[in-house]
Design a protein around this motif. Structure first.
Motif: not given
Length: 713
Positions: A438-444
């Motif tokens: 998910x987009x929320x998995x791709x954090x800095x």
């Protein structure tokens, strides 16, 4: 009384006019509260008088210690106001906000915005034209050389004063605040009534005071101990950092202080996650780059800058590589320092997440192909090389962006599960062969490892075998029911059951398969979904032991297999069997009387019955006789010693000629004769055993009854 003179009459008339006109003269023009003195006077000012002056401006406690040249800084200021001997009224203090010349009109390049203050009417300042002389409307403070114990000096605080951060020549690099102090040399109402900071204005263009900026002592009046710093900016060539990637930072120092700048230093300390490998400098506007510029110098105590003219620039370029130690963000801060004060500029980059893919297999090894989005490339992994085998690490190309990784397995392999982890939590959803983050998995800064757990396609085929009559009688029919169930985890297209040939103990009568075909002992099933069950029934006649003498001829084992792996082998086979046919003989012997005397004849009846499931062969009837009886030889006709009765249907046995023995302990062949051993005619005293080796086979359930006679001696 004498008439008044003409001069007295004129004076009285002027006094009456003054009284009559007093209300209209009671308030002067009101100005915008931030309008500067020259614009209020509507002319450039001379400010040559020294009746009132400001001899010092200090920061109130807690004020700033530095500011950036060209910007605005706000401070609370304590202003020292000094009076000469004469009374002066309605003192106005104009602190310039925009840094422009304080005595010129804004239309002539002078100050346009000022913070305007009026003195209070309380000590140490005076109220010379207000309530003390009957004009309570005038609330602006006044003063003279006698205030504050004849010092002629007092301190007045102005709060929240915004001023332009600038230094001028002779301010020593510190903040200089341009100002004008104005007054009225007449009291109200001869002058004007002053009620607020919207009212003060110089009485004449010279009734004001402002420092001469060419005189050091006067410049000191408007200088406060706030270091004016040059401007510094820092940027780099990318909004996001990537591990192993190159970041190029640009630091620009601009001398916005308003004066030539010397003694400044520049530093850009080292940070974790960035390995700076080079630094260079470019100068503009008359500035000069520092000599011997090195990374170590910049990252250490800093480098000293040569004198920078006003508005000149130094541009430093630093090149570095982002290392694996980088966290979620990479913040790099540069500073320029003057007189112990620093101005800093930071560049913060979010570190793009890193994605590593692993292939893992159980039940064998294989090669897998992958492709992905958001920076995940195309590659292959082979668990024959390492299990698990790990890919290179990919840097995502965007933050907070849904990302997919697609695995293509080889034939007869499938992914059992797949997920990702950052070491503290698991995430990712698998659909078919596609793992989605998910987009929320791709954090800095996230280090993501995604593992595909693969296995061969498999079908656990479970076989059962049952028979409707476990203990059949020879010649009867039995029905075997064979089942095959696919317990998964995958559907199969090539299921087959072998070993279903009937052994010699059976004769095939018919077969029925719920699916597929059965021939020559092999049941070709074909496709079988997970949870699917198929059935084969075989009807057969049970052969007797003369056809299948071995017990193993009544048992057969079937085994299921398919085109897929089956890791559970314990349930792949089942054995179908019955209890082999076995004869069981029952003998019943009865006499026609219970007591007898010498000379009495006793008739014996013997019935042999086969109570077993198989035919009895080589049946022999024998009976030992004791020494007190003689064997009857003509009981049922001349030389007919035995009679028989067969069952219905026929037992399968027929009577043979009897055999005799004259020994009760061993078999000694003897030919019986009438009167033998002194017996009466038709009897033989020498017979001690008789034997009837039956002809034929005694079928299951069949019986034969035999009768004979003896005579008591």
């Amino acid at each position: 009384m004498a008439a008044p003179s003409s001069s007295l009459a004129k004076a009285a008339l002027l006094l009456c006019l003054a009284v009559a006109l007093a209300p209209s003269l009671g308030r002067a023009q009101t100005f915008p509260v931030t309008q500067c003195a020259a614009d209020r006077f509507r002319s450039d000012l001379g400010c040559t008088a020294g009746d009132v002056s400001i001899t010092g401006i200090k920061l109130a406690p807690g004020g700033p210690t530095s500011c950036v040249g060209g910007t605005s800084v706000t401070a609370d200021l304590d202003i020292t106001v000094n009076f000469s001997t004469p009374d002066r009224w309605d003192i106005g203090i104009f602190l310039v906000n925009d840094g422009k010349p304080p005595m010129a009109m804004s239309s002539n390049g002078g100050a346009a915005v000022c913070s305007v203050g009026v003195l209070p009417t309380t000590a140490p300042f005076l109220d010379l034209d207000g309530a003390s002389i009957g004009i309570p409307a005038d609330t602006c403070g006044d003063g003279n050389g006698r205030i504050n114990g004849n010092t002629g000096s007092g301190v007045f605080r102005m709060t929240g004063v915004p001023v332009r951060c600038q230094a001028i020549n002779l301010s020593g690099g510190n903040l200089y605040i341009p100002f004008v102090v104005s007054w009225d040399n007449q009291s109200s109402p001869s002058g004007s009534t002053c009620r607020s900071n919207a009212d003060p204005v110089p009485n004449t263009k010279s009734k004001c005071n402002s420092p001469n900026t060419t005189v050091a002592t006067e410049v000191a009046y408007g200088t406060v101990p706030v270091v004016v710093l040059p401007q510094i900016t820092k940027t780099n060539n990318t909004p996001n950092a990537t591990m192993g990637g190159t970041s190029v930072y640009t630091v620009v120092i601009t001398n916005t202080t308003g004066v030539s700048l010397s003694g400044a230093s520049f530093a850009d300390p080292a940070i974790t996650g960035l390995n700076v490998t080079g630094v260079s400098c470019a100068a503009g506007g008359g500035a000069t780059c520092p000599a011997g510029l090195t990374v170590a110098g910049v990252q250490g105590a800093g480098v000293t800058l040569a004198t920078m003219p006003v508005n000149s620039t130094l541009t430093f370029t630093l090149t570095g590589t982002v290392t694996a130690a980088a966290g979620a963000t990479l913040t790099n801060t540069a500073s320029v320092s003057v007189a112990g004060q620093s101005n800093t500029a930071s560049d913060t980059d979010q570190v793009l997440p890193r994605i590593t893919v692993r292939a893992q297999t159980t039940g064998g090894t294989a090669a897998f192909n992958y492709t992905g989005t958001n920076g995940v490339g195309t590659f292959s992994l082979n668990t024959a090389t390492a299990n698990p085998q790990t890919s290179t690490t990919f840097n995502a190309t965007a933050l907070n962006t849904a990302t997919t990784i697609t695995q293509t397995p080889p034939a007869l392999w499938t992914v059992g599960s797949a997920s990702c982890t950052d070491g503290s939590s698991s995430f990712g959803s698998l659909s078919g062969n596609v793992l989605t983050l998910a987009a929320s998995d791709l954090t800095a800064g996230r280090n993501i490892v995604c593992t595909f757990n693969n296995r061969p396609l498999g079908a656990d085929l479970a076989v059962t075998a049952a028979v409707n009559t476990p203990v059949p009688t020879a010649g009867n029919t039995v029905t075997f029911t064979l089942t095959v169930t696919n317990l998964g985890p995958d559907p199969t297209t090539g299921a087959v059951l072998t070993g279903a040939s009937l052994p010699a103990g059976y004769t095939l009568l018919s077969s029925t398969a719920s699916q597929g075909t059965y021939s020559a002992g092999t049941w070709t099933i074909g496709a079988l979904p997970v949870g699917g069950t198929v059935t084969l029934t075989i009807t057969a006649r049970v052969n007797d032991r003369d056809v299948a003498p071995a017990a193993s001829a009544y048992s057969f084992t079937t085994t299921a297999s398919s085109n897929l792996a089956d890791t559970v082998t314990a349930n792949n086979s089942a054995t179908a069997s019955v209890t082999p046919p076995v004869p069981r003989l029952s003998f019943v012997k009865v006499a026609d009387r219970t007591t007898a005397r010498p000379g009495d004849v006793i008739t014996y009846t013997i019935t042999v019955t086969n109570t077993g499931t198989g035919s009895a062969r080589s049946v022999i009837m024998l009976d030992p006789l004791d020494e007190y009886v003689a064997m009857g030889l003509n009981a049922y006709g001349t030389n007919v010693a035995f009679s028989s009765t067969d069952s219905t249907p026929a037992s399968g046995l027929t009577m043979p000629a009897p055999a005799y023995s004259n020994s009760s302990t061993t078999w000694t062949a003897y030919t019986a004769t009438s009167g033998g051993g002194g017996a009466p005619a038709g009897y033989d005293n020498n017979v001690r055993q008789w034997r009837l080796p039956m002809n034929g086979t005694l079928r299951p359930g069949g019986s034969l009854t035999v009768r004979f006679q003896t005579r008591i001696k």
